[in-house]
Design a protein around this motif. Structure first.
Motif, PDB file in Angstrom:
ATOM      1  N   LEU A   1      65.444  45.097  22.229  1.00 25.23           N
ATOM      2  CA  LEU A   1      64.851  44.656  20.965  1.00 25.23           C
ATOM      3  C   LEU A   1      63.479  45.299  20.834  1.00 25.23           C
ATOM      4  N   ILE A   2      63.274  46.011  19.736  1.00 28.11           N
ATOM      5  CA  ILE A   2      61.994  46.654  19.453  1.00 28.11           C
ATOM      6  C   ILE A   2      61.314  45.899  18.318  1.00 28.11           C
ATOM      7  N   LEU A   3      60.032  45.635  18.482  1.00 28.76           N
ATOM      8  CA  LEU A   3      59.242  44.978  17.442  1.00 28.76           C
ATOM      9  C   LEU A   3      58.086  45.884  17.055  1.00 28.76           C
ATOM     10  N   THR A   4      58.011  46.227  15.778  1.00 32.90           N
ATOM     11  CA  THR A   4      56.848  46.969  15.278  1.00 32.90           C
ATOM     12  C   THR A   4      56.310  46.217  14.070  1.00 32.90           C
ATOM     13  N   GLU A   5      55.206  45.539  14.259  1.00 40.02           N
ATOM     14  CA  GLU A   5      54.579  44.828  13.147  1.00 40.02           C
ATOM     15  C   GLU A   5      53.073  44.935  13.294  1.00 40.02           C
ATOM     16  N   HIS A   6      52.391  44.574  12.227  1.00 38.36           N
ATOM     17  CA  HIS A   6      50.936  44.650  12.260  1.00 38.36           C
ATOM     18  C   HIS A   6      50.318  43.386  12.838  1.00 38.36           C
TER      19      HIS A   6
ATOM     20  N   PRO B   1      75.468  42.536  13.715  1.00 38.00           N
ATOM     21  CA  PRO B   1      76.109  43.852  13.664  1.00 38.00           C
ATOM     22  C   PRO B   1      75.961  44.539  15.021  1.00 38.00           C
ATOM     23  N   LYS B   2      76.941  45.324  15.401  1.00 34.10           N
ATOM     24  CA  LYS B   2      76.888  46.009  16.696  1.00 34.10           C
ATOM     25  C   LYS B   2      75.937  47.205  16.616  1.00 34.10           C
ATOM     26  N   ALA B   3      75.041  47.306  17.593  1.00 30.13           N
ATOM     27  CA  ALA B   3      74.097  48.423  17.639  1.00 30.13           C
ATOM     28  C   ALA B   3      73.613  48.620  19.070  1.00 30.13           C
ATOM     29  N   LYS B   4      73.134  49.823  19.347  1.00 26.01           N
ATOM     30  CA  LYS B   4      72.597  50.126  20.673  1.00 26.01           C
ATOM     31  C   LYS B   4      71.182  49.588  20.838  1.00 26.01           C
ATOM     32  N   VAL B   5      70.461  49.486  19.720  1.00 18.10           N
ATOM     33  CA  VAL B   5      69.087  48.987  19.724  1.00 18.10           C
ATOM     34  C   VAL B   5      68.882  48.142  18.474  1.00 18.10           C
ATOM     35  N   TYR B   6      68.146  47.037  18.618  1.00 19.48           N
ATOM     36  CA  TYR B   6      67.776  46.205  17.473  1.00 19.48           C
ATOM     37  C   TYR B   6      66.278  46.362  17.235  1.00 19.48           C
ATOM     38  N   HIS B   7      65.931  46.612  15.981  1.00 17.14           N
ATOM     39  CA  HIS B   7      64.545  46.913  15.630  1.00 17.14           C
ATOM     40  C   HIS B   7      64.122  46.011  14.473  1.00 17.14           C
ATOM     41  N   THR B   8      63.175  45.129  14.724  1.00 19.71           N
ATOM     42  CA  THR B   8      62.640  44.272  13.676  1.00 19.71           C
ATOM     43  C   THR B   8      61.207  44.688  13.369  1.00 19.71           C
TER      44      THR B   8
ATOM     45  N   GLU C   1      79.835  50.811  16.064  1.00 23.12           N
ATOM     46  CA  GLU C   1      78.501  50.521  16.578  1.00 23.12           C
ATOM     47  C   GLU C   1      77.490  51.532  16.051  1.00 23.12           C
ATOM     48  N   ALA C   2      76.379  51.025  15.531  1.00 17.02           N
ATOM     49  CA  ALA C   2      75.301  51.890  15.061  1.00 17.02           C
ATOM     50  C   ALA C   2      74.361  52.206  16.218  1.00 17.02           C
ATOM     51  N   ASP C   3      73.545  53.216  16.022  1.00 15.75           N
ATOM     52  CA  ASP C   3      72.500  53.490  17.007  1.00 15.75           C
ATOM     53  C   ASP C   3      71.384  52.460  16.901  1.00 15.75           C
ATOM     54  N   VAL C   4      71.013  52.125  15.664  1.00 13.51           N
ATOM     55  CA  VAL C   4      69.897  51.206  15.430  1.00 13.51           C
ATOM     56  C   VAL C   4      70.280  50.194  14.356  1.00 13.51           C
ATOM     57  N   CYS C   5      70.018  48.927  14.638  1.00 10.96           N
ATOM     58  CA  CYS C   5      70.135  47.882  13.621  1.00 10.96           C
ATOM     59  C   CYS C   5      68.728  47.475  13.211  1.00 10.96           C
ATOM     60  N   LEU C   6      68.389  47.705  11.953  1.00 10.20           N
ATOM     61  CA  LEU C   6      67.087  47.309  11.426  1.00 10.20           C
ATOM     62  C   LEU C   6      67.192  45.895  10.862  1.00 10.20           C
ATOM     63  N   VAL C   7      66.391  44.978  11.394  1.00  4.38           N
ATOM     64  CA  VAL C   7      66.409  43.582  10.957  1.00  4.38           C
ATOM     65  C   VAL C   7      65.225  43.382  10.018  1.00  4.38           C
ATOM     66  N   LEU C   8      65.512  43.093   8.742  1.00 10.50           N
ATOM     67  CA  LEU C   8      64.488  43.128   7.703  1.00 10.50           C
ATOM     68  C   LEU C   8      64.491  41.841   6.897  1.00 10.50           C
ATOM     69  N   GLU C   9      63.337  41.238   6.771  1.00 16.64           N
ATOM     70  CA  GLU C   9      63.212  39.982   6.028  1.00 16.64           C
ATOM     71  C   GLU C   9      62.544  40.220   4.679  1.00 16.64           C
ATOM     72  N   GLY C  10      63.320  40.030   3.612  1.00 16.65           N
ATOM     73  CA  GLY C  10      62.773  40.060   2.263  1.00 16.65           C
ATOM     74  C   GLY C  10      62.199  41.386   1.819  1.00 16.65           C
TER      75      GLY C  10
END
Length: 283
Positions: free
Chosen positions: A213-218, A185-192, A15-24
């Motif tokens: 689930l954390i979302l940081t976008e403009h 993927p297993k993670a403690k937090v998902y960040h897109t 398990e990761a601490d953070v899974c970064l979900v990234l599109e393209g």
């Protein structure tokens, strides 16, 4: 798994601490968001990251533009426009309460046409692998799915070509069905870092594992897609209309049957955006 151009083994079993979900973006595109992601990972060496990359097709040529920092455990890839679907032997979902379940699916479609994405969570648990009631075969090839699609067509677009409606529905919904089959993927937090497909995958992971689930976008992903769709020449336009746009419900939207399919595509991305914003950091 071995990272290209590197001798380092990547591990997705822990398990990761953070899974970064990234599109393209990272790690196959340089600059912009990718640079920010690379700096973010490097600035927190005490945290273990895993990358969940979303691409269009596995046939697209891609080469890493960055060397993954040592605190990245691994990377998983999803290609939303690969159309090789699993065969029937891969479906192990139980078949029960079908009539009741399809009524819930129909109610969900009615709710999202009104801008309400709340019922999605219930539909998600009806389809999640090994725990759901509906299989991918049910949703994509089943007779109930066909009847539901006909009903949807008669309700929302009886004046447009059914053939075009059918293939537009399939082309826009198949990525959702593919993503529903993905094991996060297993993670403690998902960040897109955006809504769209990345936000949708992050939402699936949050619902499945109950993690934040954390979302940081403009905030302009859906707007960018709307502009692209409005200018797209490959989306079919059925007939001439007097005015291409109208202002409804506080939003600028395509108007008339000519613009139905562009409106259809736009609503897909608005749905993913609303769903992501609703689920972020909600327990």
């Amino acid at each position: 798994m071995r990272w290209p151009n590197s001798g380092r083994e990547l591990n997705l079993s822990s398990e990761a601490d953070v899974c970064l979900v990234l599109e393209g973006t990272y790690p196959y595109v340089s600059g912009g968001v990718s640079s920010w992601v690379h700096q973010l990972i490097g600035a927190m060496p005490d945290l273990k990251f895993v990358i969940w990359f979303i691409g269009s097709s596995s046939k697209d040529k891609r080469e890493p533009k960055y060397e993954l920092p040592p605190n990245v455990l691994g990377m998983r890839e999803v290609f939303v426009h690969d159309y090789d679907m699993p065969g029937k032997e891969h479906f192990s979902f139980p078949s029960r309460r079908k009539k009741e379940v399809w009524e819930k699916v129909k109610a969900f479609h009615r709710s999202i046409r009104q801008g309400n994405v709340g019922p999605f969570e219930e539909v998600f648990w009806l389809t999640v692998p090994d725990r759901g009631v509906l299989s991918l075969e049910d949703m994509f090839y089943g007779k109930d799915a066909w009847r539901s699609l006909l009903k949807l067509y008669r309700e929302v677009a009886p004046e447009v070509s059914f053939v075009d409606f059918f293939w537009t529905w399939r082309f826009t919904h198949l990525p959702f069905f593919r993503m529903l089959l993905m094991e996060p993927p297993k993670a403690k937090v998902y960040h897109t870092v955006s809504t769209g497909y990345a936000g949708f995958l992050g939402t699936l992971a949050k619902l499945r594992y109950g993690k934040p689930l954390i979302l940081t976008e403009h905030g302009i992903y859906a707007k960018e897609r709307r502009i692209e769709i409005a200018q797209a020449e490959w989306i079919y336009e059925q007939e001439e209309g007097r005015r291409p746009w109208t202002y409804r419900g506080g939003e600028l939207r395509p108007r008339g049957t000519r613009w139905f399919f562009k409106d259809f595509w736009t609503r897909i991305f608005l749905f993913m955006s609303r769903l992501t914003y609703r689920c972020r950091l909600r327990r």
